[in-house]
Structure formats: structure tokens, C-alpha cells
Design a protein around this motif. Structure first.
Motif, PDB file in Angstrom:
ATOM      1  N   SER A   1       0.811  -1.364   0.113  1.00 37.31           N
ATOM      2  CA  SER A   1      -0.183   0.068   0.126  1.00 37.31           C
ATOM      3  C   SER A   1       0.698   1.074   0.018  1.00 37.31           C
ATOM      4  O   SER A   1       0.412   2.406  -0.458  1.00 37.31           O
ATOM      5  CB  SER A   1      -0.933   0.145   1.317  1.00 37.31           C
ATOM      6  N   GLY A   2       2.145   1.260   0.494  1.00 43.63           N
ATOM      7  CA  GLY A   2       2.761   2.242   0.539  1.00 43.63           C
ATOM      8  C   GLY A   2       3.815   2.537   1.725  1.00 43.63           C
ATOM      9  O   GLY A   2       4.049   1.201   2.032  1.00 43.63           O
TER      10      GLY A   2
ATOM     11  N   GLY B   1       1.797   9.887   1.686  1.00 43.76           N
ATOM     12  CA  GLY B   1       1.773   9.488   0.190  1.00 43.76           C
ATOM     13  C   GLY B   1       3.115   9.866  -0.572  1.00 43.76           C
ATOM     14  O   GLY B   1       3.949  10.518  -0.035  1.00 43.76           O
TER      15      GLY B   1
ATOM     16  N   ASN C   1       2.664  10.166 -11.253  1.00 47.96           N
ATOM     17  CA  ASN C   1       1.763   9.261 -10.543  1.00 47.96           C
ATOM     18  C   ASN C   1       2.049   9.345  -9.013  1.00 47.96           C
ATOM     19  O   ASN C   1       2.779   9.871  -8.580  1.00 47.96           O
ATOM     20  CB  ASN C   1       2.466   7.825 -10.597  1.00 47.96           C
ATOM     21  N   THR C   2       0.757   9.016  -8.481  1.00 47.49           N
ATOM     22  CA  THR C   2       0.582   9.018  -7.029  1.00 47.49           C
ATOM     23  C   THR C   2       0.148   7.916  -6.345  1.00 47.49           C
ATOM     24  O   THR C   2      -0.195   6.931  -6.759  1.00 47.49           O
ATOM     25  CB  THR C   2      -0.464  10.303  -6.640  1.00 47.49           C
ATOM     26  N   ASN C   3       0.643   7.660  -4.845  1.00 49.76           N
ATOM     27  CA  ASN C   3       0.150   6.523  -3.929  1.00 49.76           C
ATOM     28  C   ASN C   3      -0.087   7.401  -2.654  1.00 49.76           C
ATOM     29  O   ASN C   3       0.773   7.774  -2.205  1.00 49.76           O
ATOM     30  CB  ASN C   3       1.322   5.488  -3.837  1.00 49.76           C
ATOM     31  N   TYR C   4      -1.389   7.397  -2.391  1.00 50.58           N
ATOM     32  CA  TYR C   4      -1.944   8.004  -1.105  1.00 50.58           C
ATOM     33  C   TYR C   4      -2.242   7.102  -0.185  1.00 50.58           C
ATOM     34  O   TYR C   4      -2.647   5.824  -0.163  1.00 50.58           O
ATOM     35  CB  TYR C   4      -2.986   8.708  -1.458  1.00 50.58           C
TER      36      TYR C   4
ATOM     37  N   GLN D   1      -7.320   8.868   1.558  1.00 53.21           N
ATOM     38  CA  GLN D   1      -7.760   8.837   0.217  1.00 53.21           C
ATOM     39  C   GLN D   1      -8.989   9.725   0.162  1.00 53.21           C
ATOM     40  O   GLN D   1      -9.736   9.802   1.207  1.00 53.21           O
ATOM     41  CB  GLN D   1      -7.899   7.365  -0.101  1.00 53.21           C
TER      42      GLN D   1
END
Lengths: 106, 116
Positions: A93-94, B49, B57-60, B65
Motif C-alpha cells: 500500500s505504501g 503519500g 503518478n501518486t500513491n496515497y 484517500q
């Protein structure tokens, strides 16, 4: 959600070896990173990819990882090493930080 | 030398939005990502994030979210983090950090205070 577990506090006398642990189920497959944060300051990376030391970080800082546990070792801890230390790793997930360990050197 | 300089402290009302900037210098901006991390008073670090400065590109973090948006402006080597619908527990120091596998070089932090 994924968790990294650290002891809340560790205390050593100057010159002794301090060991701070970080446990997490994904650590056998993921790198651990370690940060030092002194009061009122931004964190500083002291160990990356389990055991590598960035330039400028004293040699007394070392890292290791075995199974589900990563360890930050400060050999011959100095008074100026007193700080909060955080482990960091990733999962699908991170990023995730451990809860932090307050190192007291006195 | 590599440097990340963040915008100044903010005071916001509950329900408002805040946008924090992070201006990078001393390296090729698009070769790295930018992570955002926050720290509530007296608490530990929380990963918020990541954004690729190369392609956006992103990842939260799952718990943020829908409330957080991270963007970059490659023309000015600046990253932005916007947090909406602010609550009192969003009161924290917000950090940006250059990221190449891990947050490695950090900004000075921006204190965001949310009051009711």
C-alpha cells in the motif's frame, strides 16, 4: 494495515552500545530504513536498505536485519545521539513508520 | 546542495483546505519522487503519500484517500500537497522529502494548525 513495532524507549550510558529494534511481518522481503530526529528538527536518514550508511553519518551507526526484525546499533553512543529514532519500510500500500524509540544517553 | 524549502505556517478553520508547497533545488527534480510525511504534536511520523516528479503518478495513504491531492510543477521544481476538509487532528508539522525508495532529504517542515 501493516505495522512496524519499536520499543518506546532505550537508555544507555555514554560509550555503551545502544540497540533499537523494529519488527514487522514484511521485513524478510522489504528493506528497513532508520531515521534520527532531534527535538524540533526534521528527521535525518541514518541507515538505508537495512545496513547502508549515507555519507556524513558516523561509523558508529550500523544496521542489520534478520527475519522479521531489523536492528539499529549505535556503537559507543554519544550524548549527541540522544534523539527519537524511527524505522520505516513499505508494503503493497505504501510507506509505514514505526512508532518511534526515544534514545536517552546519560 | 540539495535543498527542499517549504511554505510558511498556516492556521485554518475546521472544514477548510490547506495547500503546502515544497520547492526543490540542487538536483534534477524529475529524477526523484517526493514523499509527504506529517507529525502531530508530540506524536510519531505518519506517511501520507508519494508522487513521482517524472510522470505525476501518486500513491496515497489509505486513511487520507479522498482528502489529499499531491501535485508537482516541473517548470518551477515545486511539489504541492493539498489537504481538504480539515479536522483538529490534522494539526501537525507537514514535511516533504526527496524520495528514491525512501524519504531521504527532508524539507524544514510546515506547521498547519486547525482550529474550530
Amino acid at each position: 494495515s501493516y505495522e512496524l513495532t519499536q520499543p518506546p524507549s532505550v537508555s544507555v550510558s555514554p560509550g555503551q552500545t545502544a540497540r533499537i529494534t523494529c519488527s514487522g511481518d514484511a521485513l524478510p522481503k522489504k528493506y528497513a530504513y532508520w531515521y534520527q530526529q532531534k527535538s524540533g528538527q526534521a528527521p535525518v536518514l541514518v541507515i538505508y536498505e537495512d545496513s547502508k550508511r549515507p555519507s556524513g553519518i558516523p561509523e558508529r551507526f550500523s544496521g542489520s536485519s534478520s527475519g522479521t526484525m531489523a536492528t539499529l546499533t549505535i556503537s559507543g553512543a554519544q550524548v549527541e545521539d540522544e534523539a527519537d529514532y524511527y524505522c520505516y519500510s513499505t508494503d503493497s500500500s505504501g510507506g509505514v513508520f514505526g512508532g518511534g524509540t526515544k534514545l536517552t544517553v546519560l | 546542495q540539495v535543498q527542499l524549502v517549504q511554505s510558511g505556517a498556516e492556521v485554518k478553520k475546521s472544514g477548510a483546505s490547506v495547500k503546502v508547497s515544497c520547492k526543490a533545488s540542487g538536483y534534477t527534480f524529475t529524477s526523484y519522487g517526493i514523499s509527504w510525511v506529517r507529525q502531530a504534536p508530540g506524536q510519531g511520523l505518519e506517511w501520507m503519500g508519494w508522487i513521482s516528479a517524472y510522470n505525476g503518478n501518486t500513491n496515497y495513504a489509505q486513511r487520507l484517500q479522498g482528502r489529499v491531492t499531491m501535485t508537482t510543477d516541473t517548470s518551477t521544481s515545486t511539489a504541492y500537497m493539498e489537504l481538504r476538509s480539515l479536522r483538529s487532528d490534522d494539526t501537525a508539522v507537514y514535511y516533504c522529502a526527496r524520495d528514491l525508495g525512501t524519504p531521504e532529504i527532508w524539507g524544514q517542515g510546515t506547521l498547519v494548525t486547525v482550529s474550530s
